[in-house]
Design an enzyme around this catalytic site. Structure first.
Site, mmCIF file in Angstrom:
data_model
loop_
_atom_site.group_PDB
_atom_site.id
_atom_site.type_symbol
_atom_site.label_atom_id
_atom_site.label_comp_id
_atom_site.label_asym_id
_atom_site.label_seq_id
_atom_site.Cartn_x
_atom_site.Cartn_y
_atom_site.Cartn_z
ATOM 1 N N ASN A 80 0.850 -0.908 0.428
ATOM 2 C CA ASN A 80 -0.279 0.124 0.272
ATOM 3 C C ASN A 80 1.367 1.265 -0.141
ATOM 4 O O ASN A 80 1.586 1.886 0.759
ATOM 5 C CB ASN A 80 -0.749 0.021 1.461
ATOM 6 C CG ASN A 80 -1.642 1.511 1.593
ATOM 7 O OD1 ASN A 80 -1.964 1.769 0.512
ATOM 8 N ND2 ASN A 80 -2.942 1.263 2.509
ATOM 9 N N LYS A 88 0.001 4.256 -0.260
ATOM 10 C CA LYS A 88 -0.145 5.496 0.104
ATOM 11 C C LYS A 88 -0.545 6.957 -1.039
ATOM 12 O O LYS A 88 0.096 6.272 -1.453
ATOM 13 C CB LYS A 88 -0.117 5.519 1.863
ATOM 14 C CG LYS A 88 -0.180 3.872 2.490
ATOM 15 C CD LYS A 88 0.208 4.118 4.145
ATOM 16 C CE LYS A 88 0.249 3.564 4.702
ATOM 17 N NZ LYS A 88 -0.458 3.100 6.478
ATOM 18 N N HIS A 144 -9.029 1.649 4.384
ATOM 19 C CA HIS A 144 -8.179 1.202 5.262
ATOM 20 C C HIS A 144 -8.451 2.855 6.637
ATOM 21 O O HIS A 144 -9.096 3.307 6.494
ATOM 22 C CB HIS A 144 -7.194 2.177 4.400
ATOM 23 C CG HIS A 144 -5.759 2.072 5.564
ATOM 24 N ND1 HIS A 144 -5.072 2.874 6.417
ATOM 25 C CD2 HIS A 144 -4.631 1.440 5.300
ATOM 26 C CE1 HIS A 144 -4.029 2.264 6.526
ATOM 27 N NE2 HIS A 144 -3.934 1.548 5.569
ATOM 28 N N GLU A 182 -7.119 4.890 7.350
ATOM 29 C CA GLU A 182 -6.171 5.876 7.430
ATOM 30 C C GLU A 182 -7.958 6.633 6.433
ATOM 31 O O GLU A 182 -7.830 7.802 7.138
ATOM 32 C CB GLU A 182 -4.980 6.877 6.787
ATOM 33 C CG GLU A 182 -4.115 6.115 7.249
ATOM 34 C CD GLU A 182 -2.558 5.902 6.857
ATOM 35 O OE1 GLU A 182 -3.068 5.235 5.072
ATOM 36 O OE2 GLU A 182 -2.001 5.088 6.937
ATOM 37 N N GLU A 211 -5.258 -4.938 10.546
ATOM 38 C CA GLU A 211 -4.338 -3.342 10.539
ATOM 39 C C GLU A 211 -4.596 -2.868 12.088
ATOM 40 O O GLU A 211 -5.711 -1.996 12.153
ATOM 41 C CB GLU A 211 -4.256 -2.477 9.814
ATOM 42 C CG GLU A 211 -4.363 -3.443 7.531
ATOM 43 C CD GLU A 211 -3.494 -2.258 7.311
ATOM 44 O OE1 GLU A 211 -1.874 -2.520 6.377
ATOM 45 O OE2 GLU A 211 -3.921 -0.952 7.271
ATOM 46 N N GLY A 242 2.722 1.998 10.573
ATOM 47 C CA GLY A 242 3.768 3.110 10.555
ATOM 48 C C GLY A 242 4.099 3.437 12.189
ATOM 49 O O GLY A 242 5.020 4.834 11.465
ATOM 50 N N SER A 252 3.643 -1.604 10.315
ATOM 51 C CA SER A 252 4.616 -2.149 10.202
ATOM 52 C C SER A 252 5.291 -3.388 10.168
ATOM 53 O O SER A 252 6.904 -4.402 10.848
ATOM 54 C CB SER A 252 5.563 -1.587 11.707
ATOM 55 O OG SER A 252 4.429 -0.470 12.246
HETATM 56 P P1 13P Z 1 3.129 0.234 7.281
HETATM 57 O O1 13P Z 1 3.626 -0.895 7.305
HETATM 58 O O2 13P Z 1 3.795 1.759 7.199
HETATM 59 O O3 13P Z 1 3.678 0.246 9.606
HETATM 60 O O4 13P Z 1 1.235 0.495 6.546
HETATM 61 C C1 13P Z 1 1.011 -0.326 6.933
HETATM 62 C C2 13P Z 1 -0.280 -0.201 5.865
HETATM 63 O O5 13P Z 1 -1.337 0.908 6.718
HETATM 64 C C3 13P Z 1 -1.158 -0.798 5.193
HETATM 65 O O6 13P Z 1 -2.103 -0.543 5.079
#
Ligand code: 13P
Length: 250
Positions: free
Chosen positions: A10, A12, A95, A97, A167, A173, A213
């Site tokens: 992903n 982002k 997601h 976010e 997640e 992150g 992560s």
């Molecule tokens: P990270 O791997 O950067 O923690 O992000 C995970 C994520 O949100 C994947 O959709």
């Protein structure tokens, strides 16, 4: 029948279209693993070029979001047939976010899941608890609610083709990966929830990823868990390390 692993990046809101093509060319030779479905979910403006760039490789391209209407006065949104028209195969839905910053709810997630299936796009449906919810001991209840609403009126033939990404928000992150036990526990609970909603066969077929992560060092243990069928990878999917994650079993 063993479930095939699925490992998705992903991206982002990272990489311009020209940077995206460079990164795809760099990663392409690193992400060959005949036992794994590999997906790059990239920003909307890079989708067309990304689909062209992966032609002839084992990589499929996914979008990071999509709207649940066919067309019309929805400024800034992207319709499902715009994705299929250019060869996009997957779409991330719900997601955390998007839930936090863009007002996604379990209801809009459900509408989008319906639309994705209507158009033959595989949804990667995200769920996950906050740190507060984990500390309150309501993780499993919360996830079950997210799953139940996401799958409302989705039939079992559709459900078995879906991908679910667990997640935990506190692991995204932050460099703070969930322990393999924590990740396995929730992924098993998600599978049990699918078995309740549908049947054992559907639950055995649906693929459940862990995200948060994930790194080259944590991937092998995570992906060896019986209910974890791969990962949804953020930060590490933008680096050559993603090749190591995809080849976690080598
Ligand atoms: P990270 O791997 O950067 O923690 O992000 C995970 C994520 O949100 C994947 O959709």
């Amino acid at each position: 029948m063993a479930r095939r692993k699925i490992i998705a990046g992903n991206w982002k809101m990272n990489k311009t279209p020209s940077e995206a093509i460079k990164l795809i060319e760099e990663l392409k030779p690193l992400v060959n693993n005949e036992e794994v479905d590999v997906v790059f979910c990239v920003p909307a403006v890079s989708l067309t070029k990304a689909v062209e760039a992966v032609e002839g490789s084992n990589i499929a391209i996914g979008a990071e979001n999509m709207f649940y209407e066919e067309s019309g006065a929805y400024t800034g949104e992207i319709a499902p047939n715009m994705l299929t028209d250019i060869g996009v195969k997957y779409v991330i839905i719900g997601h955390s976010e998007r839930r936090e910053y863009f007002a996604e709810t379990d209801e809009t997630v459900n509408k989008k899941v319906h639309k994705a299936f209507e158009h033959g796009i595989t949804p990667i449906i995200c769920c996950g608890e906050s740190l507060k919810q984990r500390e309150q001991g309501i993780t499993i209840d919360w996830i079950r609610q997210q799953i139940k609403i996401a799958f409302l009126n989705i039939n079992s033939d559709q459900a078995k083709k879906a991908v679910i990404a667990y997640e935990p928000i506190w692991a995204i992150g932050t460099g703070k990966v969930a322990t393999t036990e924590q990740a396995q526990e929730v992924c098993a609970a998600i599978r049990a929830c699918i078995a309740e909603l549908y049947d054992t066969k559907t639950a055995q077929e649906i693929r459940i990823q862990y995200g948060g992560s994930v790194s080259a060092s944590s991937a092998p243990d995570l992906f060896a868990q019986p209910d974890i069928d791969g990962g949804l990878v953020g930060g590490a999917s933008l680096k050559p390390d993603f090749g190591k994650i995809v080849n976690y079993n080598k």
